[in-house]
Scaffold this active site. Structure first.
Site, PDB file in Angstrom:
ATOM      1  N   PRO A  21       0.792  -1.229   0.000  1.00  0.00           N
ATOM      2  CA  PRO A  21       0.000   0.000   0.000  1.00  0.00           C
ATOM      3  C   PRO A  21       0.829   1.287   0.000  1.00  0.00           C
ATOM      4  CG  PRO A  21      -0.895  -1.555   1.572  1.00  0.00           C
ATOM      5  CD  PRO A  21       0.363  -2.164   1.045  1.00  0.00           C
ATOM      6  N   ASN A  22       0.396   2.210  -0.824  1.00  0.00           N
ATOM      7  CA  ASN A  22       0.933   3.577  -0.915  1.00  0.00           C
ATOM      8  C   ASN A  22       2.285   3.695  -1.613  1.00  0.00           C
ATOM      9  OD1 ASN A  22      -1.272   4.880   0.530  1.00  0.00           O
ATOM     10  ND2 ASN A  22      -0.514   3.757   2.313  1.00  0.00           N
ATOM     11  N   ARG A  29       5.362  10.971  -2.252  1.00  0.00           N
ATOM     12  CA  ARG A  29       4.979  10.633  -0.873  1.00  0.00           C
ATOM     13  C   ARG A  29       6.153  10.871   0.081  1.00  0.00           C
ATOM     14  NH1 ARG A  29       4.632   4.486   1.473  1.00  0.00           N
ATOM     15  NH2 ARG A  29       3.808   5.033   3.519  1.00  0.00           N
ATOM     16  N   TYR A  34      11.099   8.857   2.012  1.00  0.00           N
ATOM     17  CA  TYR A  34      11.185   7.817   0.983  1.00  0.00           C
ATOM     18  C   TYR A  34      11.975   8.235  -0.258  1.00  0.00           C
ATOM     19  CZ  TYR A  34       7.654   5.654   3.926  1.00  0.00           C
ATOM     20  OH  TYR A  34       7.006   5.099   4.995  1.00  0.00           O
ATOM     21  N   ASN A  87       8.231  -5.559  -0.636  1.00  0.00           N
ATOM     22  CA  ASN A  87       8.118  -4.464   0.318  1.00  0.00           C
ATOM     23  C   ASN A  87       6.642  -4.411   0.691  1.00  0.00           C
ATOM     24  OD1 ASN A  87       7.855  -2.147   1.782  1.00  0.00           O
ATOM     25  ND2 ASN A  87       9.121  -0.879   0.427  1.00  0.00           N
ATOM     26  N   ALA A  90       2.955  -0.891   4.873  1.00  0.00           N
ATOM     27  CA  ALA A  90       2.323  -0.939   6.199  1.00  0.00           C
ATOM     28  C   ALA A  90       1.923  -2.359   6.593  1.00  0.00           C
ATOM     29  CB  ALA A  90       1.108  -0.019   6.229  1.00  0.00           C
ATOM     30  N   HIS A  93       3.726  -4.698   9.227  1.00  0.00           N
ATOM     31  CA  HIS A  93       3.618  -4.616  10.680  1.00  0.00           C
ATOM     32  C   HIS A  93       2.442  -5.406  11.254  1.00  0.00           C
ATOM     33  CE1 HIS A  93       6.674  -1.695   9.856  1.00  0.00           C
ATOM     34  NE2 HIS A  93       5.832  -0.940   9.172  1.00  0.00           N
ATOM     35  N   ASP A 100       1.458 -15.686   6.077  1.00  0.00           N
ATOM     36  CA  ASP A 100       1.036 -17.079   5.856  1.00  0.00           C
ATOM     37  C   ASP A 100       1.187 -17.489   4.393  1.00  0.00           C
ATOM     38  OD1 ASP A 100       0.464 -17.395   8.525  1.00  0.00           O
ATOM     39  OD2 ASP A 100      -1.719 -17.325   8.303  1.00  0.00           O
ATOM     40  N   GLU A 111      12.774  -9.359   2.145  1.00  0.00           N
ATOM     41  CA  GLU A 111      11.905  -8.233   2.521  1.00  0.00           C
ATOM     42  C   GLU A 111      12.719  -6.944   2.383  1.00  0.00           C
ATOM     43  OE1 GLU A 111      10.585  -8.680   6.575  1.00  0.00           O
ATOM     44  OE2 GLU A 111      10.021  -6.571   6.753  1.00  0.00           O
ATOM     45  N   HIS A 113      12.709  -2.580   2.661  1.00  0.00           N
ATOM     46  CA  HIS A 113      12.101  -1.302   3.048  1.00  0.00           C
ATOM     47  C   HIS A 113      13.026  -0.183   2.622  1.00  0.00           C
ATOM     48  CE1 HIS A 113       9.078  -3.377   5.331  1.00  0.00           C
ATOM     49  NE2 HIS A 113      10.043  -4.146   5.798  1.00  0.00           N
ATOM     50  N   LEU A 114      12.441   0.849   2.055  1.00  0.00           N
ATOM     51  CA  LEU A 114      13.238   2.005   1.653  1.00  0.00           C
ATOM     52  C   LEU A 114      13.823   2.695   2.877  1.00  0.00           C
ATOM     53  CD1 LEU A 114      10.534   3.005  -0.833  1.00  0.00           C
ATOM     54  CD2 LEU A 114      12.905   2.760  -1.553  1.00  0.00           C
ATOM     55  N   SER A 115      12.977   2.897   3.879  1.00  0.00           N
ATOM     56  CA  SER A 115      13.416   3.597   5.088  1.00  0.00           C
ATOM     57  C   SER A 115      13.924   2.592   6.117  1.00  0.00           C
ATOM     58  CB  SER A 115      12.253   4.404   5.675  1.00  0.00           C
ATOM     59  OG  SER A 115      11.231   3.525   6.122  1.00  0.00           O
ATOM     60  N   ARG A 120      12.584   4.381  13.123  1.00  0.00           N
ATOM     61  CA  ARG A 120      11.393   5.233  13.016  1.00  0.00           C
ATOM     62  C   ARG A 120      10.452   4.987  14.205  1.00  0.00           C
ATOM     63  NH1 ARG A 120       8.916   4.853   7.220  1.00  0.00           N
ATOM     64  NH2 ARG A 120       7.789   6.671   8.033  1.00  0.00           N
ATOM     65  N   ARG A 124       6.704   0.702  13.824  1.00  0.00           N
ATOM     66  CA  ARG A 124       7.332   0.197  12.595  1.00  0.00           C
ATOM     67  C   ARG A 124       8.504  -0.746  12.889  1.00  0.00           C
ATOM     68  NH1 ARG A 124       5.082   3.499   8.502  1.00  0.00           N
ATOM     69  NH2 ARG A 124       4.604   5.552   9.338  1.00  0.00           N
TER      70      ARG A 124
HETATM   71  C1  DQA Z   1       8.064   1.064   4.212  1.00  0.00           C
HETATM   72  C2  DQA Z   1       8.041   1.258   5.729  1.00  0.00           C
HETATM   73  C3  DQA Z   1       6.636   1.005   6.281  1.00  0.00           C
HETATM   74  O1  DQA Z   1       6.636   1.210   7.695  1.00  0.00           O
HETATM   75  C4  DQA Z   1       5.660   1.974   5.666  1.00  0.00           C
HETATM   76  O2  DQA Z   1       4.335   1.689   6.118  1.00  0.00           O
HETATM   77  C5  DQA Z   1       5.717   2.003   4.181  1.00  0.00           C
HETATM   78  C6  DQA Z   1       7.021   1.916   3.512  1.00  0.00           C
HETATM   79  C7  DQA Z   1       9.442   1.418   3.589  1.00  0.00           C
HETATM   80  O3  DQA Z   1       9.666   1.027   2.451  1.00  0.00           O
HETATM   81  O4  DQA Z   1      10.249   2.074   4.228  1.00  0.00           O
HETATM   82  O5  DQA Z   1       4.709   2.200   3.509  1.00  0.00           O
HETATM   83  O6  DQA Z   1       7.816  -0.315   3.930  1.00  0.00           O
END
Ligand code: DQA
Length: 163
Positions: A21-22, A29, A34, A87, A90, A93, A100, A111, A113-115, A120, A124
């Site tokens: 998502p997002n 964003r 990010y 990735n 959200a 978490h 599953d 896995e 994550h950009l951040s 944080r 997270r």
């Molecule tokens: C994220 C970190 C997540 O906590 C957040 O909800 C995201 C992006 C990252 O790529 O840093 O949407 O997965």
């Protein structure tokens, strides 16, 4: 020999890249968190990297804002893939459904994550995905995706060499 019969088995191989998502909003964003790179830029870089591999492989990419769509993609495209780069955004978490599904298909998964989620907000820091994947790359921005792909390519090469 016709062209179609010259296609080698490896050209059918692919890595599955999933974004949650997002992440479609990357570039606009929260750029302070990010960065300015768009998801299209990230995917283009991965496609180039996969094509340049020896032997080359394809990329199957899906971004969705919906948990069930990601679960469907893991179920349908996971088993035929060389590996998964995910990735979950959200969903990282709290999504037991994504976790599953990854356990069910049992494919080498990284896995990303950009951040740096560990630096944080506290909510997270915990990933329900991390315990069921090979590893997690967090905080390296778009490079994290490329590093994950390079890892999966190296793993593919060594598993072929050991056959
Ligand atoms: C994220 C970190 C997540 O906590 C957040 O909800 C995201 C992006 C990252 O790529 O840093 O949407 O997965």
């Amino acid at each position: 020999m016709s062209n179609s019969s010259m296609v080698t088995a490896t050209e059918h191989e692919y890595v599955l890249v999933l974004n949650g998502p997002n992440l479609n909003l990357l570039g606009s964003r929260e750029p302070g968190v990010y960065g300015a790179t768009t998801l299209a830029d990230i995917v283009a870089d991965l496609v180039a990297c996969a094509r340049g591999a020896d032997p080359p492989l394809r990329l199957e990419h899906l971004q969705s804002n919906h948990e069930g769509v990601l679960v469907d993609a893991i179920q349908q495209l996971g088993p035929g893939s060389v590996g998964i780069i995910i990735n979950p955004a959200a969903l990282t978490h709290y999504s037991i459904a994504v976790r599953d599904a990854l356990v069910a298909v049992n494919v080498p998964t990284v896995e990303v994550h950009l951040s740096n989620i560990h630096a944080r907000e506290e909510f997270r820091h915990h990933s329900v995905i991390a315990p069921v994947v090979l590893g997690q790359i967090a905080g390296l921005g778009p490079d994290g995706y490329r590093l994950a792909l390079q890892y999966l390519l190296g793993r593919r090469a060594s598993s072929k060499a050991n056959r």
